[in-house]
Design a protein around this motif. Structure first.
Motif, PDB file in Angstrom:
ATOM      1  N   LEU A 144       0.830  -1.208   0.000  1.00  0.00           N
ATOM      2  CA  LEU A 144       0.000   0.000   0.000  1.00  0.00           C
ATOM      3  C   LEU A 144       0.864   1.259   0.000  1.00  0.00           C
ATOM      4  N   ASP A 145       2.014   1.196   0.690  1.00  0.00           N
ATOM      5  CA  ASP A 145       2.933   2.344   0.698  1.00  0.00           C
ATOM      6  C   ASP A 145       3.447   2.625  -0.714  1.00  0.00           C
ATOM      7  N   THR A 146       3.792   1.546  -1.414  1.00  0.00           N
ATOM      8  CA  THR A 146       4.302   1.681  -2.777  1.00  0.00           C
ATOM      9  C   THR A 146       3.228   2.226  -3.705  1.00  0.00           C
ATOM     10  N   LEU A 147       2.026   1.684  -3.610  1.00  0.00           N
ATOM     11  CA  LEU A 147       0.928   2.163  -4.449  1.00  0.00           C
ATOM     12  C   LEU A 147       0.609   3.623  -4.171  1.00  0.00           C
ATOM     13  N   TRP A 148       0.640   3.999  -2.892  1.00  0.00           N
ATOM     14  CA  TRP A 148       0.331   5.375  -2.509  1.00  0.00           C
ATOM     15  C   TRP A 148       1.345   6.364  -3.082  1.00  0.00           C
ATOM     16  N   SER A 149       2.581   5.902  -3.270  1.00  0.00           N
ATOM     17  CA  SER A 149       3.622   6.780  -3.801  1.00  0.00           C
ATOM     18  C   SER A 149       3.369   7.140  -5.269  1.00  0.00           C
ATOM     19  N   TYR A 150       2.489   6.389  -5.934  1.00  0.00           N
ATOM     20  CA  TYR A 150       2.165   6.653  -7.339  1.00  0.00           C
ATOM     21  C   TYR A 150       0.889   7.471  -7.503  1.00  0.00           C
ATOM     22  N   ARG A 151       0.326   7.961  -6.421  1.00  0.00           N
ATOM     23  CA  ARG A 151      -0.984   8.613  -6.470  1.00  0.00           C
ATOM     24  C   ARG A 151      -0.982   9.840  -7.385  1.00  0.00           C
TER      25      ARG A 151
END
Length: 207
Positions: A144-151
């Motif tokens: 989720l941290d990785t996905l959030w970094s692409y927001r």
């Protein structure tokens, strides 16, 4: 600026824009047009707006690639507008099917789409933030941290996606009266009937 200047020149030369005549006859149509224009500008500028406010470093490769795509888009859009203007000036009342218009029914829209894709590519690396660990450990980065970094990148992708939705909708006739107006002008021309059946609406056929 180029597009706005061209549209202003065209309407001054023609006296009116028949695509907007019916829309501006009512208060709701006028308000709706300007609201949608505001929304259009805000969404389309997301790659630049988000990129310019990011502290993340860019990338030379993406800058070069994005600039090339942007330049191609600008050339395509400008050439398409010029070709149609020249054709209409010499052949009033006829539909344009020369140059870029012989391989795409709306090459100017294709060029505009490439412009914003290029701007997105330029800014893409700066739109990806470093993941902030929220896992059990101090340095544990979750999915989720990785996905959030692409927001920010995902949000910026709304720009070309919105442009495609808008242009394709107009080309199909589901959003505006562009198709109906063209049929009203050229519907009795056999060449036009063949043109709309054989030429791609926006993206030219490769094969």
């Amino acid at each position: 600026v180029k597009l706005a200047s061209f549209l202003l020149f065209r309407i001054l030369k023609m006296g009116e824009d028949t695509r907007l005549t019916d829309l501006f006859t009512s208060f709701s149509g006028t308000v709706g047009f300007w609201f949608f224009s505001l929304l259009w500008g805000a969404i389309c500028s997301l790659p630049h707006t988000l990129g310019s406010t990011s502290s993340a470093p860019g990338n030379t490769t993406s800058t070069v690639i994005g600039t090339i795509v942007y330049a191609i888009g600008l050339i395509v859009e400008t050439t398409a507008d010029y070709q149609k203007w020249r054709f209409k000036s010499a052949n009033p009342g006829k539909f344009c099917n020369v140059g870029l218009w012989s391989v795409s029914q709306h090459p100017n829209w294709l060029g505009n789409l490439l412009i914003w894709i290029g701007i997105l590519v330029m800014n893409a690396p700066s739109l990806i933030a470093a993941p902030v660990p929220t896992g059990p450990g101090a340095s544990d980065v979750t999915i989720l941290d990785t996905l959030w970094s692409y927001r920010r990148l995902v949000l910026a992708c709304l720009s070309p996606a919105f442009m495609w939705f808008l242009f394709n909708g107009q080309a199909e006739g589901s959003l505006t009266s562009t198709v109906e107006l063209a049929k009203g002008k050229y519907g009795n021309d056999p060449e036009y009937a063949e043109y709309v059946q054989t030429v791609s609406k926006i993206i030219p056929k490769v094969f």
